[in-house]
Design a protein around this motif. Structure first.
Motif, PDB file in Angstrom:
ATOM      1  N   ILE A  52       0.828  -1.207   0.000  1.00 50.30           N
ATOM      2  CA  ILE A  52       0.000   0.000   0.000  1.00 50.30           C
ATOM      3  C   ILE A  52       0.860   1.253   0.000  1.00 50.30           C
ATOM      4  N   VAL A  53       0.563   2.134  -0.944  1.00 54.84           N
ATOM      5  CA  VAL A  53       1.251   3.429  -1.061  1.00 54.84           C
ATOM      6  C   VAL A  53       0.221   4.526  -0.826  1.00 54.84           C
ATOM      7  N   LEU A  54       0.542   5.461   0.057  1.00 52.28           N
ATOM      8  CA  LEU A  54      -0.378   6.551   0.383  1.00 52.28           C
ATOM      9  C   LEU A  54      -0.240   7.710  -0.596  1.00 52.28           C
ATOM     10  N   PRO A  55      -1.328   8.459  -0.837  1.00 53.66           N
ATOM     11  CA  PRO A  55      -2.703   8.246  -0.361  1.00 53.66           C
ATOM     12  C   PRO A  55      -3.312   7.013  -1.023  1.00 53.66           C
ATOM     13  N   HIS A  56      -4.320   6.446  -0.354  1.00 52.22           N
ATOM     14  CA  HIS A  56      -4.827   5.150  -0.797  1.00 52.22           C
ATOM     15  C   HIS A  56      -6.327   5.043  -0.580  1.00 52.22           C
ATOM     16  N   VAL A  57      -6.993   4.306  -1.479  1.00 49.36           N
ATOM     17  CA  VAL A  57      -8.414   3.988  -1.345  1.00 49.36           C
ATOM     18  C   VAL A  57      -8.532   2.490  -1.076  1.00 49.36           C
ATOM     19  N   PRO A  58      -9.035   2.062   0.089  1.00 55.47           N
ATOM     20  CA  PRO A  58      -9.169   0.638   0.392  1.00 55.47           C
ATOM     21  C   PRO A  58     -10.355   0.020  -0.359  1.00 55.47           C
ATOM     22  N   GLY A  59     -10.588  -1.263  -0.078  1.00 58.23           N
ATOM     23  CA  GLY A  59     -11.755  -1.963  -0.606  1.00 58.23           C
ATOM     24  C   GLY A  59     -11.399  -3.025  -1.625  1.00 58.23           C
ATOM     25  N   HIS A  60     -11.779  -4.278  -1.347  1.00 60.95           N
ATOM     26  CA  HIS A  60     -11.409  -5.371  -2.249  1.00 60.95           C
ATOM     27  C   HIS A  60     -12.524  -6.390  -2.463  1.00 60.95           C
ATOM     28  N   GLU A  61     -13.633  -6.270  -1.753  1.00 66.12           N
ATOM     29  CA  GLU A  61     -14.793  -7.134  -1.975  1.00 66.12           C
ATOM     30  C   GLU A  61     -15.836  -6.291  -2.698  1.00 66.12           C
ATOM     31  N   LEU A  62     -16.192  -6.657  -3.905  1.00 62.58           N
ATOM     32  CA  LEU A  62     -17.029  -5.735  -4.662  1.00 62.58           C
ATOM     33  C   LEU A  62     -17.914  -6.445  -5.673  1.00 62.58           C
ATOM     34  N   ALA A  63     -18.969  -5.731  -6.048  1.00 62.21           N
ATOM     35  CA  ALA A  63     -19.832  -6.136  -7.148  1.00 62.21           C
ATOM     36  C   ALA A  63     -20.386  -4.877  -7.777  1.00 62.21           C
ATOM     37  N   GLY A  64     -20.642  -4.939  -9.072  1.00 62.03           N
ATOM     38  CA  GLY A  64     -21.149  -3.748  -9.743  1.00 62.03           C
ATOM     39  C   GLY A  64     -21.431  -4.002 -11.204  1.00 62.03           C
ATOM     40  N   THR A  65     -21.473  -2.927 -11.977  1.00 64.32           N
ATOM     41  CA  THR A  65     -21.735  -3.028 -13.413  1.00 64.32           C
ATOM     42  C   THR A  65     -20.553  -2.450 -14.187  1.00 64.32           C
ATOM     43  N   ILE A  66     -20.250  -3.070 -15.311  1.00 62.94           N
ATOM     44  CA  ILE A  66     -19.150  -2.596 -16.137  1.00 62.94           C
ATOM     45  C   ILE A  66     -19.501  -1.235 -16.722  1.00 62.94           C
ATOM     46  N   ALA A  67     -18.628  -0.240 -16.486  1.00 65.07           N
ATOM     47  CA  ALA A  67     -18.850   1.124 -16.969  1.00 65.07           C
ATOM     48  C   ALA A  67     -18.000   1.444 -18.195  1.00 65.07           C
ATOM     49  N   ALA A  68     -16.885   0.753 -18.367  1.00 66.43           N
ATOM     50  CA  ALA A  68     -16.014   0.961 -19.520  1.00 66.43           C
ATOM     51  C   ALA A  68     -15.173  -0.288 -19.724  1.00 66.43           C
ATOM     52  N   VAL A  69     -14.829  -0.572 -20.963  1.00 68.10           N
ATOM     53  CA  VAL A  69     -14.050  -1.763 -21.316  1.00 68.10           C
ATOM     54  C   VAL A  69     -12.751  -1.324 -21.972  1.00 68.10           C
ATOM     55  N   GLY A  70     -11.631  -1.843 -21.452  1.00 70.75           N
ATOM     56  CA  GLY A  70     -10.332  -1.449 -21.967  1.00 70.75           C
ATOM     57  C   GLY A  70      -9.982  -2.111 -23.284  1.00 70.75           C
ATOM     58  N   GLU A  71      -8.964  -1.580 -23.918  1.00 72.31           N
ATOM     59  CA  GLU A  71      -8.487  -2.106 -25.197  1.00 72.31           C
ATOM     60  C   GLU A  71      -8.066  -3.568 -25.054  1.00 72.31           C
ATOM     61  N   GLY A  72      -8.486  -4.389 -26.017  1.00 71.54           N
ATOM     62  CA  GLY A  72      -8.086  -5.787 -26.046  1.00 71.54           C
ATOM     63  C   GLY A  72      -8.985  -6.727 -25.284  1.00 71.54           C
ATOM     64  N   VAL A  73      -9.986  -6.214 -24.568  1.00 70.85           N
ATOM     65  CA  VAL A  73     -10.892  -7.070 -23.800  1.00 70.85           C
ATOM     66  C   VAL A  73     -12.039  -7.537 -24.688  1.00 70.85           C
ATOM     67  N   THR A  74     -12.239  -8.829 -24.753  1.00 67.27           N
ATOM     68  CA  THR A  74     -13.350  -9.381 -25.535  1.00 67.27           C
ATOM     69  C   THR A  74     -14.275 -10.186 -24.618  1.00 67.27           C
ATOM     70  N   GLY A  75     -15.529 -10.293 -25.021  1.00 62.18           N
ATOM     71  CA  GLY A  75     -16.476 -11.112 -24.273  1.00 62.18           C
ATOM     72  C   GLY A  75     -17.174 -10.404 -23.137  1.00 62.18           C
ATOM     73  N   TRP A  76     -16.880  -9.114 -22.946  1.00 64.02           N
ATOM     74  CA  TRP A  76     -17.501  -8.354 -21.859  1.00 64.02           C
ATOM     75  C   TRP A  76     -18.010  -7.032 -22.394  1.00 64.02           C
ATOM     76  N   GLU A  77     -19.178  -6.597 -21.901  1.00 66.75           N
ATOM     77  CA  GLU A  77     -19.807  -5.391 -22.413  1.00 66.75           C
ATOM     78  C   GLU A  77     -20.219  -4.454 -21.285  1.00 66.75           C
TER      79      GLU A  77
END
Length: 340
Positions: A52-77
């Motif tokens: 961990i390097v400060l400043p930092h945002v914690p949180g590692h258990e998550l669920a949500g909706t995809i808002a943007a898809v990076g270059e090279g990613v297939t099969g996800w929208e």
């Protein structure tokens, strides 16, 4: 976006506006619908994690909706409902090729290696390896609790610990990890003994399938040996404390198996002679790979496992700093979910 920002280890975080994370090639940006408050977040805030390097945002258990898809990613929208393990594996190294994503040496963990999910958005790397589609009937709140505590307990109990029906299993610590382990071991037909200092946590453990409970602080080892007719087949430290480890190992019958899931930032002392003489197994367990989720999700879908029942509190981002600070005094009963 709004996020919980840690400026100093052990210093109360603040909630403020920060830039939305950029979407890297191979990754996605997820709008966080729910995220869990875990004791591992407290360890990170206290400075127990060198990544961990400060400043930092914690949180590692998550669920949500995809808002943007990076270059090279297939099969996800954009718009798909997803979750992810807290260990985002690279997918290409030797361990990943063998299916052992949870020990990938090139893994990235949101909330530890980079900014996490105590925010309105979080970036996830290696999307094609780590994203998991949520079944229609699975809520965001329930899915958020799966990514670390429930999935970690499932793999620890089912795969690493090899728990069988009618075995005596003792769970030390009834926070989110421990209660998940109680529910999973009981669903597998084990006789479960839960140990904790908190009577409310022990009451939840009984509700989730524990056959017996033991109040920590009493003669725990003697009580366990009495309840298990000589000792446990499997013990699990879901808290992370040297004293708990000693009690867990002393509570095992010969050739018993100990599962270490709780972090031990201050180290631990082991009676290696006893490990050898009693042929005890010390087993570490660290998360669960995305490809292993279907079995767990199937058991959730058919009602065998009921992780939604573990959620005892929901809070907002503004309530997170105080909730994180409260973990210093101990882990509360059940699972806390944050709604950003």
């Amino acid at each position: 976006m709004r996020a919980v920002v840690v400026e100093g280890f052990g210093v109360l975080p603040s909630v403020r506006e920060v830039a939305v994370p950029r979407v890297a090639a191979g990754g996605v940006l997820v709008r966080v619908e729910a995220t869990g408050l875990c004791r591992s977040d407290w360890h990170g805030w206290q400075g127990h994690d060198s990544d961990i390097v400060l400043p930092h945002v914690p949180g590692h258990e998550l669920a949500g909706t995809i808002a943007a898809v990076g270059e090279g990613v297939t099969g996800w929208e954009i718009g798909e409902r997803v979750t992810t393990p807290f260990i985002c594996a690279c997918g290409t190294c030797e361990q990943c090729r063998a299916g052992n994503h949870q020990v990938c040496p090139d893994q990235l963990q949101p909330g530890f290696n980079y900014w996490g999910s105590f925010a309105e958005y979080v970036a996830l790397p290696f999307a094609e390896v780590n994203l998991i589609r949520l079944p229609d009937g699975l809520s965001f709140d329930t899915a958020a609790g799966l990514g670390c505590r429930f999935a970690t307990s499932f793999r620890a109990i089912r795969q690493v610990g090899r728990v069988q029906a009618d075995e005596n299993v003792v769970i030390f610590g009834c926070g989110g990890v421990g209660l998940s382990a109680v529910m999973i071991a009981a669903a597998l037909g084990a006789r479960v003994v839960a140990v904790d200092t908190n009577p409310e946590a022990l009451a939840l453990a009984r509700a989730y399938g524990a056959t017996d409970t033991v109040q920590a602080g009493t003669d725990v080892v003697a009580a366990i040996k009495d309840l298990t007719n000589g000792g446990a087949d499997v013990t699990m430290d879901a808290l992370g404390a040297n004293s708990v480890v000693q009690q867990a190992l002393l509570s095992l019958r010969p050739r018993g198996r100990h599962l270490q899931v709780g972090l031990l930032p201050s180290g631990v002392q082991l009676d290696v002679s006893r490990l050898i003489g009693q042929e005890l197994e010390w087993l570490g367990s660290h998360g669960m790979a995305a490809h292993a989720y279907p079995e767990m999700l199937d058991l959730v879908a058919d009602g065998t496992l009921r992780p939604a029942e573990l959620i005892t509190r929901t809070i907002t981002l503004d309530e997170v700093p105080a909730a994180l600070d409260a973990l210093t005094a101990g882990t509360p009963a059940g699972v806390t979910v944050i709604h950003p």
